[in-house]
Design a protein around this motif. Sequence first.
Motif, mmCIF file in Angstrom:
data_model
loop_
_atom_site.group_PDB
_atom_site.id
_atom_site.type_symbol
_atom_site.label_atom_id
_atom_site.label_comp_id
_atom_site.label_asym_id
_atom_site.label_seq_id
_atom_site.Cartn_x
_atom_site.Cartn_y
_atom_site.Cartn_z
ATOM 1 N N MET A 81 49.526 39.957 38.657
ATOM 2 C CA MET A 81 49.498 38.991 39.764
ATOM 3 C C MET A 81 48.047 38.570 39.982
ATOM 4 S SD MET A 81 52.241 40.451 42.473
ATOM 5 C CE MET A 81 53.987 40.259 42.126
ATOM 6 N N ALA A 82 47.745 37.361 39.566
ATOM 7 C CA ALA A 82 46.363 36.901 39.481
ATOM 8 C C ALA A 82 45.604 36.946 40.802
ATOM 9 C CB ALA A 82 46.329 35.484 38.915
ATOM 10 N N HIS A 83 46.247 36.694 41.916
ATOM 11 C CA HIS A 83 45.522 36.639 43.184
ATOM 12 C C HIS A 83 45.376 37.995 43.866
ATOM 13 C CE1 HIS A 83 45.981 32.419 42.527
ATOM 14 N NE2 HIS A 83 45.102 32.213 43.482
ATOM 15 N N LEU A 84 46.075 39.001 43.363
ATOM 16 C CA LEU A 84 45.947 40.329 43.965
ATOM 17 C C LEU A 84 44.681 41.009 43.448
ATOM 18 C CD1 LEU A 84 49.524 41.896 43.996
ATOM 19 C CD2 LEU A 84 48.188 41.019 45.922
ATOM 20 N N GLU A 85 43.858 41.430 44.370
ATOM 21 C CA GLU A 85 42.663 42.182 44.009
ATOM 22 C C GLU A 85 42.995 43.661 43.897
ATOM 23 O OE1 GLU A 85 39.802 40.771 43.220
ATOM 24 O OE2 GLU A 85 40.538 38.776 43.698
ATOM 25 N N GLN A 86 43.831 44.169 44.849
ATOM 26 C CA GLN A 86 44.155 45.589 44.856
ATOM 27 C C GLN A 86 45.423 45.833 45.664
ATOM 28 O OE1 GLN A 86 41.558 48.135 47.210
ATOM 29 N NE2 GLN A 86 41.798 49.803 45.729
ATOM 30 N N VAL A 87 46.232 46.784 45.210
ATOM 31 C CA VAL A 87 47.328 47.330 46.005
ATOM 32 C C VAL A 87 47.120 48.835 45.980
ATOM 33 C CG1 VAL A 87 49.815 47.620 46.275
ATOM 34 C CG2 VAL A 87 48.906 45.458 45.386
ATOM 35 N N ARG A 88 47.013 49.422 47.162
ATOM 36 C CA ARG A 88 46.788 50.854 47.284
ATOM 37 C C ARG A 88 47.992 51.472 47.986
ATOM 38 N NH1 ARG A 88 44.553 53.229 51.493
ATOM 39 N NH2 ARG A 88 43.594 51.295 52.189
ATOM 40 N N THR A 89 48.632 52.424 47.345
ATOM 41 C CA THR A 89 49.768 53.112 47.926
ATOM 42 C C THR A 89 49.266 54.005 49.058
ATOM 43 O OG1 THR A 89 50.902 53.082 45.805
ATOM 44 C CG2 THR A 89 51.700 54.661 47.439
ATOM 45 N N THR A 90 49.882 53.888 50.252
ATOM 46 C CA THR A 90 49.470 54.694 51.402
ATOM 47 C C THR A 90 50.544 55.687 51.825
ATOM 48 O OG1 THR A 90 50.230 52.955 52.905
ATOM 49 C CG2 THR A 90 47.902 52.906 52.258
ATOM 50 N N GLY A 91 51.727 55.585 51.247
ATOM 51 C CA GLY A 91 52.840 56.486 51.542
ATOM 52 C C GLY A 91 53.954 56.215 50.553
ATOM 53 N N ALA A 131 42.941 37.559 46.854
ATOM 54 C CA ALA A 131 41.966 36.476 46.919
ATOM 55 C C ALA A 131 42.636 35.266 47.561
ATOM 56 C CB ALA A 131 41.483 36.124 45.517
ATOM 57 N N ALA A 132 41.882 34.561 48.373
ATOM 58 C CA ALA A 132 42.371 33.354 49.040
ATOM 59 C C ALA A 132 41.411 32.207 48.723
ATOM 60 C CB ALA A 132 42.443 33.591 50.548
ATOM 61 N N PRO A 133 41.817 30.971 49.015
ATOM 62 C CA PRO A 133 40.910 29.844 48.764
ATOM 63 C C PRO A 133 39.564 30.015 49.480
ATOM 64 C CG PRO A 133 43.113 29.050 49.233
ATOM 65 C CD PRO A 133 43.118 30.535 49.511
ATOM 66 N N PHE A 134 38.565 29.346 48.961
ATOM 67 C CA PHE A 134 37.208 29.324 49.511
ATOM 68 C C PHE A 134 36.511 30.672 49.398
ATOM 69 C CE2 PHE A 134 39.822 26.345 52.075
ATOM 70 C CZ PHE A 134 39.348 25.171 51.500
ATOM 71 N N GLY A 135 36.890 31.489 48.405
ATOM 72 C CA GLY A 135 36.231 32.760 48.177
ATOM 73 C C GLY A 135 36.518 33.830 49.215
ATOM 74 N N LYS A 136 37.529 33.650 49.998
ATOM 75 C CA LYS A 136 37.892 34.626 51.035
ATOM 76 C C LYS A 136 38.891 35.635 50.469
ATOM 77 C CE LYS A 136 35.919 32.287 54.461
ATOM 78 N NZ LYS A 136 34.603 32.624 54.833
ATOM 79 N N ASP A 137 38.994 36.780 51.122
ATOM 80 C CA ASP A 137 40.023 37.764 50.823
ATOM 81 C C ASP A 137 40.919 37.896 52.045
ATOM 82 O OD1 ASP A 137 39.144 38.355 48.283
ATOM 83 O OD2 ASP A 137 38.138 40.214 48.835
ATOM 84 N N VAL A 138 42.179 38.173 51.809
ATOM 85 C CA VAL A 138 43.124 38.453 52.887
ATOM 86 C C VAL A 138 43.755 39.807 52.601
ATOM 87 C CG1 VAL A 138 43.601 36.039 53.458
ATOM 88 C CG2 VAL A 138 44.983 37.165 51.727
#
Length: 180
Positions: free
Chosen positions: A30-40, A49-56
């Motif tokens: 998934m190209a726009h995903l920077e990271q998925v971290r399992t928490t449980g 990654a979001a437009p304009f160099g932002k992360d969500v």
Amino acid sequence: MELTATTTIRKPASEVYAFWRDLENLPTFMAHLEQVRTTGDRTSRWTAAAPFGKDVGWDAEIVDETPGEKIAWRSTGNADVPNAGTVRFLPAPDGVSTEVHVLLTYEIPGGAVGKAVAKYFGEEPHQQLDDDLRRLKQVLETGEVVRSDGAPWGKRARKEFPQRPAQPLSDADLAKGADQ
């Protein structure tokens, strides 16, 4: 916004399901995903990654699951991008492959204006989902995302060559081509 996409992967459903269920695998295709971290067991933290160099970012929980067949999730709390989705893994008619059916729903920040701006900058959600599933197929069938000589850097190339929907050439483009 609601998105759907389907692909067929030449692997058994149990294997495709297991790869997807390990949520930390998702950024590999998934190209726009920077990271998925399992928490449980059923919870995770996502960064994209979001437009304009932002992360969500957002937290998510699995709300319905049938091992080997289906995973459904939704964002929780105060997500930057409220979303939900379901992925189904169905045996393909050939008896060997798996049909992967994805349904995603999410709210684009900024509503219609946010959607128009994202499209302008080459962030077309339907095309992104199709591309993500194509990369999933490549990873599971070949072990890696296949890169062309024209874009050997993968995700980094998006900044240089953003994707956008196909469109006919303008009159000016046609005139330029005739002059050459």
